[in-house]
Design an enzyme around this catalytic site. Sequence first.
Site, PDB file in Angstrom:
ATOM      1  N   ASP A 105      36.527  42.988  42.142  1.00  0.00           N
ATOM      2  CA  ASP A 105      35.995  41.696  41.673  1.00  0.00           C
ATOM      3  C   ASP A 105      35.397  41.831  40.273  1.00  0.00           C
ATOM      4  O   ASP A 105      35.491  40.912  39.454  1.00  0.00           O
ATOM      5  CB  ASP A 105      34.944  41.180  42.651  1.00  0.00           C
ATOM      6  CG  ASP A 105      35.565  40.607  43.917  1.00  0.00           C
ATOM      7  OD1 ASP A 105      36.773  40.272  43.866  1.00  0.00           O
ATOM      8  OD2 ASP A 105      34.864  40.499  44.947  1.00  0.00           O
ATOM      9  N   GLU A 106      34.757  42.979  40.015  1.00  0.00           N
ATOM     10  CA  GLU A 106      34.265  43.240  38.653  1.00  0.00           C
ATOM     11  C   GLU A 106      35.416  43.188  37.647  1.00  0.00           C
ATOM     12  O   GLU A 106      35.303  42.625  36.554  1.00  0.00           O
ATOM     13  CB  GLU A 106      33.618  44.631  38.586  1.00  0.00           C
ATOM     14  CG  GLU A 106      32.174  44.684  38.986  1.00  0.00           C
ATOM     15  CD  GLU A 106      31.601  46.075  38.800  1.00  0.00           C
ATOM     16  OE1 GLU A 106      30.413  46.238  39.075  1.00  0.00           O
ATOM     17  OE2 GLU A 106      32.330  46.988  38.381  1.00  0.00           O
ATOM     18  N   LEU A 107      36.533  43.800  38.056  1.00  0.00           N
ATOM     19  CA  LEU A 107      37.702  43.837  37.174  1.00  0.00           C
ATOM     20  C   LEU A 107      38.214  42.433  36.867  1.00  0.00           C
ATOM     21  O   LEU A 107      38.566  42.122  35.720  1.00  0.00           O
ATOM     22  CB  LEU A 107      38.804  44.671  37.833  1.00  0.00           C
ATOM     23  CG  LEU A 107      40.027  44.995  36.961  1.00  0.00           C
ATOM     24  CD1 LEU A 107      39.614  45.801  35.732  1.00  0.00           C
ATOM     25  CD2 LEU A 107      41.078  45.743  37.774  1.00  0.00           C
TER      26      LEU A 107
END
Length: 1094
Positions: free
Chosen positions: A85-87
């Site tokens: 999700d960070e990506l």
Amino acid sequence: MASSSSLPRTWKYRVFMSFHGPDVRQTFLSHLRKQFSYNGITMFDDNGIERSQTIASSLTKAIRESRISIVLLSKNYASSSWCLDELLEIFKCKEDLEQIVMTVFYGVNPSNVRKQTGDFGIAFNETCAHKTEEERTKWSQALTYVGNIAGEDFQNWDNEAKMIEKIARDVSDKLNVTPTRDFDGMVGLEAHLRKVESLLDLDYDGVKIVGISGPVGIGKSTIARALHSQLFNSFPLSCFMDNLRACYHSGFDEYSSKLRLQEQLLSKILNLNGITISHLGVIEDRLNDQKVLIILDDVEHLDQLEALANIMWLGPGSRVIVTTENREILQQHGINDIYHVGFPSRSETVRIFCLSAFRQTSPPNGFTNLADEVIGICGDLPLGLHVLGSSLRGKTQADWKDELPRLKNCLDGRIESVLKVGYESLHEKDQSLFLFIAVFFNYKHVDHVTSMLANNNMDVKRGLKILANRYLIDCKNSIVVMHHLLQVMARQVISRQEPRKRQILVDAQQICYVLEIAEDNGSIVGISFDITDIDESKISVTAFERMHNLVFLEVYNRRPRGRQPHILEEMKLPRLRLLHCVAYPGKSLPFRFRPENLIELSMPYSKLEKLWEGIQPLANLKKMCLFESSLLKELPDLSNATNLEGLNLYLCSALVELPSSFSNLHKLDSVNLWGCKSLEVIPNLANMVSLDRIIMSGCSRLRNFPIFPTNVTQVYVTWTLIEEVHASIRHCSRLETFCINGNVNLKTFLTHLPTSIEVLDLGNSGIKRITDCIKGLCNLQRLDLASCKRLVSLPKLPSSLEFLNAHDCESLERVSGPLNIRHAKLNFANCFKLDRQARQAIIQQSFGRGSAVLPGREVLAGFDYRTRGNSLKIPHFSLNRFKVCVVISPFEDDDNDLDEATDQEDDNEFIVPEVLCRCIDIDLPWIYPKYLETEHLLIFHSRFPFIDPSEVSKKIVLQFRNSRLDFVIIECGIQILRDETYGNNYGESGSEDDDSDLSDTDESDEASDDKEDYVSESGKEDDGEGCKSESGKASVDKDEGIADDGEYESVSRKRSRETRMTSAFVVQNSDDTVSLFVFLFFCVFFLLLSLKLS
């Protein structure tokens, strides 16, 4: 293209690191964090954030506030939905905020990341096992994208510490490349950038080279640097090679110079110092598959372009930008896309200077005139404006006044050093040509310069082309023009030359020294001598005798009524080609003076009574200027002046006649006899086949109209005693301008004129009538009859006419109609005797770009909308053309009327409700209000701009403006026009049918509805709201006209108003009938439908 003035984003963190903690936190990441801290790179610290199934808001915020995101991809990175999700958030920021994304592959193969295979793929599949297909697809696409970003791979390094240092250095380099503010607020820069970018055509996949050329100090390098700062991010490789002029390796042979240049280029592009190459093919091998941006600044030699700008070496999409002051080398290299940087506009010039001098865009109080003087010295050159402005910053007005004399004659060192570069790059002979132009031939015709410098051991034509290609001169329209600052620089160069090398003298003290010493001065070719502050008594009258090679001589005094030059009274100077002497004191030129080589003789303000005795050899003489030699009584025999082209005798008020030899000057093309008030005799000019322009204005004793050659194009014979125009004028088939105003003895103009005439000026003459032959002048554009006080009638005029000036024709009664000159501006100001038919012909004229001014006190009949003042509110029409009638009045009391006019400019403040109405400003056509004796009508056509119906209601406010504030608008009115009746049916006869036709015609149902809505909506309209002619409160409408006694008449239009009101009532009833029919139709429809369903 991004604006150079846009503010860059402020970032809270330099780096955000996305990683899988168990894989790297205690090892690689800890070392990288320490290195970042050592290099001053702040990184977001995620310690303390509790991990969960969804990404924390604090992490999302940190990602968005970081300049660079580094994705540290390890074996188990894909096992964390948090990391994935960070990506996704990182790539969202890259798209939205142009964030930089870097990658580090730590123990994982980039291919496994891209394809989600191997151990990395297994971890990814386990994470996706309980996720939706949509989430899996988004994560997979993100991993594929990040796997394709080139980054450091741990498997390629045998030393982790060096790898970490390399990552830190790369991050630091990217942080150093920030959006620039260096070009914020630079005046006019955005326009230059847009034009160059259009030439670059960045969407084109091929390779392009674009040149930027212009004078020194114009801003070429600034434009190039701004382009580099905006475009380099779009190219994987880029470089800016500046100051190439200074980098030219003059000590090497051509091959070696090219090798050195290519080594420098590769070093800059590849960011590797000390690159060496063995042959010229290396650069192609290294760059032929690369998309690069190369900017070559200040290129001077063609060799440099051959070494650095070959499109065959570069990969697709590459761009090369070349700046130079030598446009010839761009052409020689085959560069066709060239942007020539021009001088700034007047407003831009003021802003550039004021920002440097005052750090604001306009001068403060008290400095306006001083600023204008300095700007004039700079001549619109941005370099000069900036340097001189900065040098005067913070100084008082007294300081500025003390500095001005020095600034006019002496260059600031920074300006001189830049300007001299172009001069010093010239060949020695071209340098000489440059200096001669600067001192003697600025603003002279190319042919004149060429003839003056012929046989002077230089190729003048070739030299002029070289100087023009290097922007040291401009030859537009065949006139040689050199910038003022370059002229000042040239004089400084001359003053610093070694005495034995000087060909030109310009410094007064140096000239005095040379004239006083007894040495031979044969090297001196030209002297420009300012004797304002010189004591001539110390100079021998025979001083010039030793200058046997002197060719160009100027002697002048900056003070027009200052000391007169006596030093020329004994001159001989047989080689002289140019003699310019202001206020020569002698009654004639020296007896020993030999003019056989003279090309230009200029003796303005002289005391000459005659030039010389007898016939002189004048075969080379081309120009003779004796203006304001008020004692000159005669001209010499000019039989031998067979090449004379220009003669200026302006204000030679004692001259009585022109010699008979004047008739044989076959090359003479321009003669100025303005103000020769004693001139009585002019010979026959028919044989002067080259004569193009002759001015004989103010020759107040001249009685006979001269016979002109058939090729003449401009003739001015004004304020003389002539009584008739010679019939031979009809044979002047090239005549374009014929001006014979002020000839009060000229009673009738009966002469047939050539059809070539475009301008005919008969103003202030005594003519009573003009014959019908004028209608055959099919090229006539301007006819001036101003103040022809005896003129009674005008015949039919040609349709080509663009301007008719008949103001103050106080006897004018009749004008033949219809006029059919729809683009003409008609000025009948103060023509108070115009009869009804004449007024009708003027008023009913169909105006395109034209207009008309004639006496009148109120808006004409037939204008449906009218009001007092200059603002008029009307309904919104679908038809967009309308006719305007404005009542204007001259100022009577300057202060009061100016206040009133100023108030009219602000009258639109009462119509502020933008939802209900739209304000349209209409500038009035140019007129001459100073001639108006009383109220006048100004009539013209105009158009509505496009108005979006969703933005306005059915009301529009027309604001008539007089931007010059030189008359008052008393009343205004408009009439909507249809295409079929464009400009018809405007009358003052009082005909009831005429008026009804204007509004009762079938313009369109919408127009009729608009009128009715307008009346019913306003109910009761007052003058301030723009009265419709049928309004109950409208003032009594009067039909304009002038009776034989000059008084204005009035005729009631009650019947026409009743007709219009009846028409509006019928339209309203018609609408009600339609509505009732529609209602009954739907009632029947629903009744039948209900019966069928039941």
